[in-house]
Design a protein around this motif. Sequence first.
Motif, PDB file in Angstrom:
ATOM      1  N   SER A  48       0.835  -1.193   0.000  1.00  0.00           N
ATOM      2  CA  SER A  48       0.000   0.000   0.000  1.00  0.00           C
ATOM      3  C   SER A  48       0.875   1.251   0.000  1.00  0.00           C
ATOM      4  CB  SER A  48      -0.916   0.036   1.231  1.00  0.00           C
ATOM      5  OG  SER A  48      -1.636  -1.161   1.379  1.00  0.00           O
ATOM      6  N   SER A  49       0.280   2.352  -0.410  1.00  0.00           N
ATOM      7  CA  SER A  49       0.971   3.633  -0.346  1.00  0.00           C
ATOM      8  C   SER A  49       0.321   4.496   0.743  1.00  0.00           C
ATOM      9  CB  SER A  49       0.900   4.334  -1.706  1.00  0.00           C
ATOM     10  OG  SER A  49      -0.452   4.610  -2.043  1.00  0.00           O
ATOM     11  N   PRO A  50       1.087   5.389   1.359  1.00  0.00           N
ATOM     12  CA  PRO A  50       2.485   5.711   1.053  1.00  0.00           C
ATOM     13  C   PRO A  50       3.449   4.739   1.712  1.00  0.00           C
ATOM     14  CG  PRO A  50       1.732   7.074   2.867  1.00  0.00           C
ATOM     15  CD  PRO A  50       0.538   6.264   2.420  1.00  0.00           C
ATOM     16  N   PRO A  51       4.614   4.543   1.104  1.00  0.00           N
ATOM     17  CA  PRO A  51       5.632   3.730   1.769  1.00  0.00           C
ATOM     18  C   PRO A  51       6.178   4.440   2.998  1.00  0.00           C
ATOM     19  CG  PRO A  51       6.505   4.699  -0.232  1.00  0.00           C
ATOM     20  CD  PRO A  51       5.040   5.000  -0.233  1.00  0.00           C
ATOM     21  N   LEU A  52       6.775   3.683   3.889  1.00  0.00           N
ATOM     22  CA  LEU A  52       7.276   4.239   5.130  1.00  0.00           C
ATOM     23  C   LEU A  52       8.289   5.353   4.877  1.00  0.00           C
ATOM     24  CD1 LEU A  52       6.968   3.796   8.209  1.00  0.00           C
ATOM     25  CD2 LEU A  52       8.973   2.304   8.093  1.00  0.00           C
ATOM     26  N   GLY A  53       9.093   5.195   3.836  1.00  0.00           N
ATOM     27  CA  GLY A  53      10.088   6.222   3.524  1.00  0.00           C
ATOM     28  C   GLY A  53       9.454   7.563   3.207  1.00  0.00           C
ATOM     29  N   ASP A  54       8.298   7.565   2.525  1.00  0.00           N
ATOM     30  CA  ASP A  54       7.605   8.819   2.236  1.00  0.00           C
ATOM     31  C   ASP A  54       7.114   9.480   3.514  1.00  0.00           C
ATOM     32  OD1 ASP A  54       8.079   8.206  -0.374  1.00  0.00           O
ATOM     33  OD2 ASP A  54       5.972   8.213  -1.013  1.00  0.00           O
ATOM     34  N   ALA A  55       6.681   8.662   4.472  1.00  0.00           N
ATOM     35  CA  ALA A  55       6.206   9.214   5.746  1.00  0.00           C
ATOM     36  C   ALA A  55       7.357   9.882   6.498  1.00  0.00           C
ATOM     37  CB  ALA A  55       5.578   8.112   6.598  1.00  0.00           C
ATOM     38  N   VAL A  56       8.546   9.262   6.466  1.00  0.00           N
ATOM     39  CA  VAL A  56       9.710   9.887   7.098  1.00  0.00           C
ATOM     40  C   VAL A  56      10.043  11.201   6.400  1.00  0.00           C
ATOM     41  CG1 VAL A  56      12.169   9.630   7.579  1.00  0.00           C
ATOM     42  CG2 VAL A  56      10.626   7.689   7.917  1.00  0.00           C
ATOM     43  N   THR A  57      10.016  11.195   5.076  1.00  0.00           N
ATOM     44  CA  THR A  57      10.295  12.422   4.323  1.00  0.00           C
ATOM     45  C   THR A  57       9.294  13.515   4.669  1.00  0.00           C
ATOM     46  OG1 THR A  57      11.273  11.169   2.499  1.00  0.00           O
ATOM     47  CG2 THR A  57      10.504  13.391   2.003  1.00  0.00           C
ATOM     48  N   GLU A  58       8.025  13.146   4.823  1.00  0.00           N
ATOM     49  CA  GLU A  58       6.989  14.116   5.214  1.00  0.00           C
ATOM     50  C   GLU A  58       7.335  14.783   6.532  1.00  0.00           C
ATOM     51  OE1 GLU A  58       2.379  13.947   6.833  1.00  0.00           O
ATOM     52  OE2 GLU A  58       3.056  12.419   5.404  1.00  0.00           O
ATOM     53  N   LEU A  59       7.799  14.010   7.499  1.00  0.00           N
ATOM     54  CA  LEU A  59       8.173  14.570   8.791  1.00  0.00           C
ATOM     55  C   LEU A  59       9.408  15.461   8.666  1.00  0.00           C
ATOM     56  CD1 LEU A  59       7.652  11.466  11.120  1.00  0.00           C
ATOM     57  CD2 LEU A  59       6.202  13.509  10.983  1.00  0.00           C
ATOM     58  N   VAL A  60      10.401  14.998   7.915  1.00  0.00           N
ATOM     59  CA  VAL A  60      11.630  15.775   7.751  1.00  0.00           C
ATOM     60  C   VAL A  60      11.329  17.115   7.101  1.00  0.00           C
ATOM     61  CG1 VAL A  60      13.850  15.854   6.533  1.00  0.00           C
ATOM     62  CG2 VAL A  60      13.148  13.766   7.721  1.00  0.00           C
ATOM     63  N   GLU A  61      10.415  17.125   6.132  1.00  0.00           N
ATOM     64  CA  GLU A  61      10.060  18.375   5.455  1.00  0.00           C
ATOM     65  C   GLU A  61       9.318  19.334   6.379  1.00  0.00           C
ATOM     66  OE1 GLU A  61       7.941  17.054   2.028  1.00  0.00           O
ATOM     67  OE2 GLU A  61       9.759  16.689   0.857  1.00  0.00           O
ATOM     68  N   GLN A  62       8.775  18.815   7.482  1.00  0.00           N
ATOM     69  CA  GLN A  62       8.153  19.670   8.495  1.00  0.00           C
ATOM     70  C   GLN A  62       9.169  20.171   9.514  1.00  0.00           C
ATOM     71  OE1 GLN A  62       4.549  17.975  10.317  1.00  0.00           O
ATOM     72  NE2 GLN A  62       4.352  16.617   8.539  1.00  0.00           N
ATOM     73  N   GLY A  63      10.438  19.808   9.340  1.00  0.00           N
ATOM     74  CA  GLY A  63      11.473  20.237  10.260  1.00  0.00           C
ATOM     75  C   GLY A  63      11.773  19.246  11.369  1.00  0.00           C
ATOM     76  N   VAL A  64      11.162  18.056  11.296  1.00  0.00           N
ATOM     77  CA  VAL A  64      11.373  17.043  12.341  1.00  0.00           C
ATOM     78  C   VAL A  64      12.776  16.459  12.217  1.00  0.00           C
ATOM     79  CG1 VAL A  64      10.682  14.732  13.090  1.00  0.00           C
ATOM     80  CG2 VAL A  64       8.939  16.469  12.611  1.00  0.00           C
ATOM     81  N   ARG A  65      13.439  16.336  13.353  1.00  0.00           N
ATOM     82  CA  ARG A  65      14.739  15.672  13.394  1.00  0.00           C
ATOM     83  C   ARG A  65      14.743  14.476  14.335  1.00  0.00           C
ATOM     84  NH1 ARG A  65      14.871  17.606   9.464  1.00  0.00           N
ATOM     85  NH2 ARG A  65      16.292  19.094   8.488  1.00  0.00           N
ATOM     86  N   ARG A  66      13.742  14.392  15.214  1.00  0.00           N
ATOM     87  CA  ARG A  66      13.625  13.253  16.137  1.00  0.00           C
ATOM     88  C   ARG A  66      12.208  12.704  16.046  1.00  0.00           C
ATOM     89  NH1 ARG A  66      14.068  13.979  21.759  1.00  0.00           N
ATOM     90  NH2 ARG A  66      12.883  15.915  21.486  1.00  0.00           N
ATOM     91  N   PHE A  67      12.097  11.393  16.017  1.00  0.00           N
ATOM     92  CA  PHE A  67      10.769  10.796  16.027  1.00  0.00           C
ATOM     93  C   PHE A  67      10.798   9.441  16.719  1.00  0.00           C
ATOM     94  CE2 PHE A  67      12.638   9.547  11.951  1.00  0.00           C
ATOM     95  CZ  PHE A  67      12.391   8.176  11.912  1.00  0.00           C
ATOM     96  N   ALA A  68       9.623   9.014  17.136  1.00  0.00           N
ATOM     97  CA  ALA A  68       9.441   7.673  17.698  1.00  0.00           C
ATOM     98  C   ALA A  68       8.566   6.894  16.737  1.00  0.00           C
ATOM     99  CB  ALA A  68       8.797   7.753  19.077  1.00  0.00           C
ATOM    100  N   ALA A  69       9.007   5.714  16.344  1.00  0.00           N
ATOM    101  CA  ALA A  69       8.275   4.874  15.405  1.00  0.00           C
ATOM    102  C   ALA A  69       7.529   3.784  16.170  1.00  0.00           C
ATOM    103  CB  ALA A  69       9.229   4.245  14.393  1.00  0.00           C
ATOM    104  N   VAL A  70       6.242   3.651  15.892  1.00  0.00           N
ATOM    105  CA  VAL A  70       5.411   2.634  16.533  1.00  0.00           C
ATOM    106  C   VAL A  70       4.858   1.702  15.453  1.00  0.00           C
ATOM    107  CG1 VAL A  70       3.321   2.179  17.869  1.00  0.00           C
ATOM    108  CG2 VAL A  70       4.764   4.142  18.435  1.00  0.00           C
TER     109      VAL A  70
END
Length: 309
Positions: A48-70
């Motif tokens: 299915s889309s979006p792939p996990l990599g796109d979700a990480v890119t979405e966060l990075v483009e919002q300025g995120v540098r730290r995240f917790a993955a569940v």
Amino acid sequence: MTTPPPALLIAGHGTRDEAGADAFRDFVRELGFRHPGLPVAGGFIELSSPPLGDAVTELVEQGVRRFAAVPLMLVSAGHAKGDIPAALSREKERHPGISYTYGRPLGPHPSLLAVLERRLDEALGSTVRTPQDRAEVTVLLVGRGSTDPDANAEVLKAARLLWEGRGYAGVETAFVSLAAPDVPSGLDRCVKLGARRIVVLPYFLFTGILPNRVRQQTEGWAAAHPGVEVRSADVIGPEPELLDLVMERYDEAVRGDLRMNCDSCVYRIALPGFEDKVGLPQQPHFHPDDDGDHPHGHHHDGHAHSHAH
């Protein structure tokens, strides 16, 4: 200046069923609505889309540098143990400067067992009014099924916990793929144990190809055994308990309180028939919608239960 909390990344399995994929995407949006100050994104490992990599890119483009993955998964099978940690390791290479912690799967949490009990009550309707009525009901809990014996064992643990204190005649287990017993065999076992009223309960978060297959196989078996009352219950679904549990897993990951169970993991322990998996390197699962490098060019060495990266 107060440091903002880590963002929340939800990792899903993926399904060819569009309704199931939509349920996941809606769930991620609902988490974002409930926590407006927290960046939330979600993606899939496969199908299915979006792939996990796109979700990480979405966060990075919002300025995120730290995240917790569940991992939005009930049991700790290959995706939770290997594919997701390896994919996150790849994303760290793609986005230098990010850091993450990795949470644990969801079940069998008491709040989800309460939802499962509610699904059983809904399936039985007005036919169960007293504890004596419930004592005549046998439940067949049906998991996804895995080549990982530890993951299959977690489904049996959920079944036992569901049985404890609730007064059912019994809670048996079956799997819809990759592991025995299958759904018809599980129903046969219930009858051999004396069951005359059975509820087949899918141990799945959302609708999809496999839960639909569980229902179809249940209906086929019931048609061939008219003397046995068989009912089908619904999946867990996007209940408030599930939304709260994801945030509990997020908080655990942020605090570093992870309590991951590695005692029976095939990547650490030589279990009979799985000795070749001990110490096996992990690598990202290839997602057809991922525009990045093919995962076979990189692998994440070591056991995938690492908790902070």
